[in-house]
Enzyme design. Sequence first.
Site, PDB file in Angstrom:
ATOM      1  N   THR A  62     -34.747 -89.966 -12.371  1.00 43.17           N
ATOM      2  CA  THR A  62     -34.998 -91.403 -12.457  1.00 43.17           C
ATOM      3  C   THR A  62     -33.991 -92.174 -11.618  1.00 43.17           C
ATOM      4  O   THR A  62     -33.219 -91.578 -10.842  1.00 43.17           O
ATOM      5  CB  THR A  62     -35.049 -91.865 -13.939  1.00 43.17           C
ATOM      6  OG1 THR A  62     -35.492 -93.226 -13.980  1.00 43.17           O
ATOM      7  CG2 THR A  62     -33.710 -91.756 -14.650  1.00 43.17           C
ATOM      8  N   LYS A  66     -34.531 -90.867  -7.191  1.00 42.33           N
ATOM      9  CA  LYS A  66     -35.849 -90.327  -6.801  1.00 42.33           C
ATOM     10  C   LYS A  66     -35.956 -90.101  -5.290  1.00 42.33           C
ATOM     11  O   LYS A  66     -36.512 -89.100  -4.849  1.00 42.33           O
ATOM     12  CB  LYS A  66     -36.969 -91.278  -7.253  1.00 42.33           C
ATOM     13  CG  LYS A  66     -37.118 -91.378  -8.765  1.00 42.33           C
ATOM     14  CD  LYS A  66     -38.271 -92.308  -9.134  1.00 42.33           C
ATOM     15  CE  LYS A  66     -38.237 -92.646 -10.606  1.00 42.33           C
ATOM     16  NZ  LYS A  66     -39.352 -93.495 -11.051  1.00 42.33           N
ATOM     17  N   ASP A 106     -45.369 -90.507 -11.274  1.00 45.65           N
ATOM     18  CA  ASP A 106     -45.501 -91.954 -11.510  1.00 45.65           C
ATOM     19  C   ASP A 106     -46.900 -92.428 -11.107  1.00 45.65           C
ATOM     20  O   ASP A 106     -47.438 -93.370 -11.692  1.00 45.65           O
ATOM     21  CB  ASP A 106     -44.453 -92.740 -10.705  1.00 45.65           C
ATOM     22  CG  ASP A 106     -43.089 -92.713 -11.381  1.00 45.65           C
ATOM     23  OD1 ASP A 106     -43.031 -92.508 -12.611  1.00 45.65           O
ATOM     24  OD2 ASP A 106     -42.077 -92.879 -10.677  1.00 45.65           O
ATOM     25  N   GLY A 131     -44.157-106.664  -5.364  1.00 46.19           N
ATOM     26  CA  GLY A 131     -43.059-105.709  -5.255  1.00 46.19           C
ATOM     27  C   GLY A 131     -43.307-104.714  -4.145  1.00 46.19           C
ATOM     28  O   GLY A 131     -44.461-104.533  -3.698  1.00 46.19           O
TER      29      GLY A 131
HETATM   30  P1  NAP Z   1     -36.774-100.737  -6.784  1.00 47.73           P
HETATM   31  O1  NAP Z   1     -37.241 -99.630  -5.919  1.00 47.73           O
HETATM   32  O2  NAP Z   1     -35.335-101.095  -6.824  1.00 47.73           O
HETATM   33  O3  NAP Z   1     -37.617-102.066  -6.358  1.00 47.73           O
HETATM   34  C1  NAP Z   1     -37.325-103.299  -6.962  1.00 47.73           C
HETATM   35  C2  NAP Z   1     -38.390-104.325  -6.578  1.00 47.73           C
HETATM   36  O4  NAP Z   1     -38.124-105.521  -7.319  1.00 47.73           O
HETATM   37  C3  NAP Z   1     -38.353-104.720  -5.100  1.00 47.73           C
HETATM   38  O5  NAP Z   1     -39.649-105.074  -4.696  1.00 47.73           O
HETATM   39  C4  NAP Z   1     -37.452-105.968  -5.141  1.00 47.73           C
HETATM   40  O6  NAP Z   1     -37.651-106.865  -4.070  1.00 47.73           O
HETATM   41  C5  NAP Z   1     -37.928-106.607  -6.416  1.00 47.73           C
HETATM   42  N1  NAP Z   1     -36.942-107.514  -7.000  1.00 47.73           N
HETATM   43  C6  NAP Z   1     -35.801-107.186  -7.630  1.00 47.73           C
HETATM   44  N2  NAP Z   1     -35.183-108.300  -8.068  1.00 47.73           N
HETATM   45  C7  NAP Z   1     -35.950-109.346  -7.692  1.00 47.73           C
HETATM   46  C8  NAP Z   1     -35.845-110.754  -7.834  1.00 47.73           C
HETATM   47  N3  NAP Z   1     -34.813-111.314  -8.441  1.00 47.73           N
HETATM   48  N4  NAP Z   1     -36.833-111.544  -7.334  1.00 47.73           N
HETATM   49  C9  NAP Z   1     -37.888-110.991  -6.708  1.00 47.73           C
HETATM   50  N5  NAP Z   1     -38.050-109.654  -6.532  1.00 47.73           N
HETATM   51  C10 NAP Z   1     -37.088-108.853  -7.018  1.00 47.73           C
HETATM   52  O7  NAP Z   1     -37.185-100.488  -8.309  1.00 47.73           O
HETATM   53  P2  NAP Z   1     -38.454 -99.674  -8.853  1.00 47.73           P
HETATM   54  O8  NAP Z   1     -38.063 -98.282  -9.135  1.00 47.73           O
HETATM   55  O9  NAP Z   1     -39.607 -99.952  -7.962  1.00 47.73           O
HETATM   56  O10 NAP Z   1     -38.679-100.372 -10.287  1.00 47.73           O
HETATM   57  C11 NAP Z   1     -39.144-101.697 -10.364  1.00 47.73           C
HETATM   58  C12 NAP Z   1     -39.543-102.028 -11.812  1.00 47.73           C
HETATM   59  O11 NAP Z   1     -40.595-101.184 -12.244  1.00 47.73           O
HETATM   60  C13 NAP Z   1     -38.400-101.852 -12.803  1.00 47.73           C
HETATM   61  O12 NAP Z   1     -38.426-102.923 -13.699  1.00 47.73           O
HETATM   62  C14 NAP Z   1     -38.750-100.591 -13.546  1.00 47.73           C
HETATM   63  O13 NAP Z   1     -38.313-100.619 -14.891  1.00 47.73           O
HETATM   64  C15 NAP Z   1     -40.268-100.616 -13.495  1.00 47.73           C
HETATM   65  N6  NAP Z   1     -40.810 -99.253 -13.564  1.00 47.73           N
HETATM   66  C16 NAP Z   1     -41.575 -98.924 -14.644  1.00 47.73           C
HETATM   67  C17 NAP Z   1     -42.097 -97.658 -14.746  1.00 47.73           C
HETATM   68  C18 NAP Z   1     -42.932 -97.319 -15.936  1.00 47.73           C
HETATM   69  O14 NAP Z   1     -43.093 -96.130 -16.243  1.00 47.73           O
HETATM   70  N7  NAP Z   1     -43.504 -98.306 -16.618  1.00 47.73           N
HETATM   71  C19 NAP Z   1     -41.848 -96.708 -13.744  1.00 47.73           C
HETATM   72  C20 NAP Z   1     -41.070 -97.073 -12.646  1.00 47.73           C
HETATM   73  C21 NAP Z   1     -40.550 -98.360 -12.569  1.00 47.73           C
HETATM   74  P3  NAP Z   1     -36.837-106.691  -2.689  1.00 47.73           P
HETATM   75  O15 NAP Z   1     -37.580-105.664  -1.897  1.00 47.73           O
HETATM   76  O16 NAP Z   1     -36.882-108.039  -2.092  1.00 47.73           O
HETATM   77  O17 NAP Z   1     -35.454-106.263  -3.055  1.00 47.73           O
END
Ligand code: NAP
Length: 283
Positions: A62, A66, A106, A131
């Site tokens: 996680t 990843k 995922d 996102g």
């Molecule tokens: P990541 O790779 O770090 O991507 C984060 C995303 O959020 C990017 O698009 C980023 O935009 C955006 N972001 C962050 N802060 C922001 C803000 N203040 N305003 C606007 N956009 C913002 O993270 P990830 O692994 O994709 O995870 C993202 C979310 O999905 C997390 O909340 C995680 O808990 C959730 N998730 C859930 C599951 C599930 O099983 N339900 C699985 C995986 C992830 P930029 O590109 O501009 O930085």
Amino acid sequence: MKKSAVIGFPISHSLSPILHNFLLKKYQIDGSYEAIPINPENLELEFDYLILKADYQGLNVTIPFKEDIFRLFKERGYQITPKALSVQAINTIYKENDQIIGSNSDIYGFEQNLLINSQNKLKNGSALLIGAGGAASAALFSLSSMFDNIYIMNRTRKKAENLAKSQKSAAKIQIIDDLPLEIAQKLDLIVNSTSIGMKNNDFEHSFDLNQVNNDCFVYDLVYNPLYTELLKKAQETGKPVITGIGMLIYQAFEGFEKWFGVKPNLNPDEIQHLTDLLISQIK
Ligand code: NAP
């Protein structure tokens, strides 16, 4: 006893041990699943210890590893499944015929949760993906086979453009910076894959949900809290909502089957029971 674990940093918040231990108990399997924090500097060393020496059947991977594990697998020539290759991230590792295999569950988790909760109503049509990070990549892979039009909106436009280019898709993908009325009114699904809405995150979505038709599904991958502000607003206007906890549950099944030899098959009551158990543990 068969062993598996989730590696990440930090990892104390992970719900995966509760989830897998629920399944181990249900299927009366003599196995263990724990959360192992790994200092990013020691990732390779710890990975080798767990997989090659300590005899783990496999691992979940996680945040933030990843993509690092994906690169490590590439460097070493370990086998990577087509889905993990498409999204360039590995979240599940297992062994088969003396091979170490990296996969990405995922995508399955995202899709299964969507299909079950939308009762398969979503076909063709238009989806908005908010996102462009790791979760968005898994979501896009799945949405590409379900929708004709996909709009991607992300704080950093460049990342949205890179995401769109990174995968082959039969769908028409467009990058947007805001949500004009003519697009809002034809959406069948909105997916939030950003961290907006997470507990202790005060940022808000920039678009107006009131412009979106009330039969549009709203799916938030954030599950802490279970009902984010986005989902609450969607519910206020009568839109069907899908929480992120199901994605977490369904993504766990591939690893569980590979490590412990049983394919989980939970009925709706069991899914609800597991959801309640996980939610009760969210801090
Ligand atoms: P990541 O790779 O770090 O991507 C984060 C995303 O959020 C990017 O698009 C980023 O935009 C955006 N972001 C962050 N802060 C922001 C803000 N203040 N305003 C606007 N956009 C913002 O993270 P990830 O692994 O994709 O995870 C993202 C979310 O999905 C997390 O909340 C995680 O808990 C959730 N998730 C859930 C599951 C599930 O099983 N339900 C699985 C995986 C992830 P930029 O590109 O501009 O930085």
